[in-house]
Design a protein around this motif. Sequence first.
Motif, mmCIF file in Angstrom:
data_model
loop_
_atom_site.group_PDB
_atom_site.id
_atom_site.type_symbol
_atom_site.label_atom_id
_atom_site.label_comp_id
_atom_site.label_asym_id
_atom_site.label_seq_id
_atom_site.Cartn_x
_atom_site.Cartn_y
_atom_site.Cartn_z
ATOM 1 N N ILE A 185 0.739 -1.099 -0.020
ATOM 2 C CA ILE A 185 -0.070 -0.098 -0.090
ATOM 3 C C ILE A 185 0.820 1.350 0.011
ATOM 4 O O ILE A 185 0.775 2.167 -0.884
ATOM 5 N N VAL A 241 1.166 4.062 -2.814
ATOM 6 C CA VAL A 241 0.613 5.244 -2.793
ATOM 7 C C VAL A 241 1.983 6.588 -3.247
ATOM 8 O O VAL A 241 1.858 7.477 -3.829
ATOM 9 N N THR A 261 2.200 6.498 -6.718
ATOM 10 C CA THR A 261 1.135 7.468 -7.380
ATOM 11 C C THR A 261 1.441 8.925 -7.164
ATOM 12 O O THR A 261 1.261 9.734 -8.099
ATOM 13 N N PRO A 314 -2.940 8.759 -10.697
ATOM 14 C CA PRO A 314 -3.834 8.213 -9.921
ATOM 15 C C PRO A 314 -4.393 6.761 -10.533
ATOM 16 O O PRO A 314 -5.019 5.941 -9.468
ATOM 17 N N LEU A 320 -3.684 3.886 -8.102
ATOM 18 C CA LEU A 320 -4.620 3.865 -6.872
ATOM 19 C C LEU A 320 -5.508 2.686 -7.474
ATOM 20 O O LEU A 320 -6.153 2.062 -6.376
ATOM 21 N N LEU A 361 -4.330 -0.433 -6.938
ATOM 22 C CA LEU A 361 -4.261 -0.903 -5.628
ATOM 23 C C LEU A 361 -5.572 -1.211 -5.061
ATOM 24 O O LEU A 361 -5.757 -2.237 -4.111
ATOM 25 N N LEU A 362 -6.644 -0.366 -5.500
ATOM 26 C CA LEU A 362 -7.982 -0.745 -5.205
ATOM 27 C C LEU A 362 -8.369 -2.029 -5.481
ATOM 28 O O LEU A 362 -8.816 -2.912 -4.687
ATOM 29 N N LEU A 422 -9.381 4.417 -0.639
ATOM 30 C CA LEU A 422 -9.004 4.154 -1.845
ATOM 31 C C LEU A 422 -10.164 4.664 -3.021
ATOM 32 O O LEU A 422 -10.009 5.591 -3.826
ATOM 33 N N SER A 474 -10.472 8.441 -2.689
ATOM 34 C CA SER A 474 -9.206 9.235 -3.348
ATOM 35 C C SER A 474 -9.844 9.019 -4.831
ATOM 36 O O SER A 474 -9.829 10.167 -5.682
ATOM 37 N N LEU A 475 -10.074 7.844 -5.380
ATOM 38 C CA LEU A 475 -10.276 7.855 -6.893
ATOM 39 C C LEU A 475 -11.683 8.611 -7.310
ATOM 40 O O LEU A 475 -11.702 9.253 -8.376
ATOM 41 N N TYR A 523 -5.420 13.305 -3.348
ATOM 42 C CA TYR A 523 -4.132 13.035 -2.689
ATOM 43 C C TYR A 523 -4.434 13.169 -1.252
ATOM 44 O O TYR A 523 -3.727 12.523 -0.644
ATOM 45 N N ALA A 569 -5.591 9.555 -0.270
ATOM 46 C CA ALA A 569 -4.403 8.683 -0.498
ATOM 47 C C ALA A 569 -3.424 8.996 0.472
ATOM 48 O O ALA A 569 -2.870 8.047 1.089
#
Length: 136
Positions: A16, A20, A23, A29, A32, A35-36, A82, A85-86, A98, A101
């Motif tokens: 993780i 980040v 990113t 992004p 991310l 990562l999600l 996440l 953030s997205l 950000y 994140a």
Amino acid sequence: MKEIPEPYVKANQIGIVLFVILTAVFDQPYLLLALLVIQVVGLLTGKNLFVLLAKPFLKVEGAPTQAQELQRFNNTLAVIFLTLSLLSFLIQLPFLGYIFAAMLFLAAFAAICGYCIGCTVYFQYKQFKARRKLRM
């Protein structure tokens, strides 16, 4: 209660943190999003890509463990951050993206260093539920 070896938990936390950082460094992004996907697949199947990649290098025999229920809670929090953030990036609010994140980064980094923010939130949640149950 099912337990997860701590080295597996740390592998996920390190993954993780690295995603980040990448990113932010590359201003991408979409990392991310990857990562999600990793975190959601881990929640749904119990198979985490970071753990699978690190497993051959980890010594888990005799290692401390953590409750699977607690780790699922922490991973759920990661998925929430996440997602927020997205969504922020999607609606053209990169600063907010950000921020979410960074919150995830700080939580994972603190956990690597020995303080689990998600564990504290989980404990407070359980206390709240217990007090609420007593009032009924």
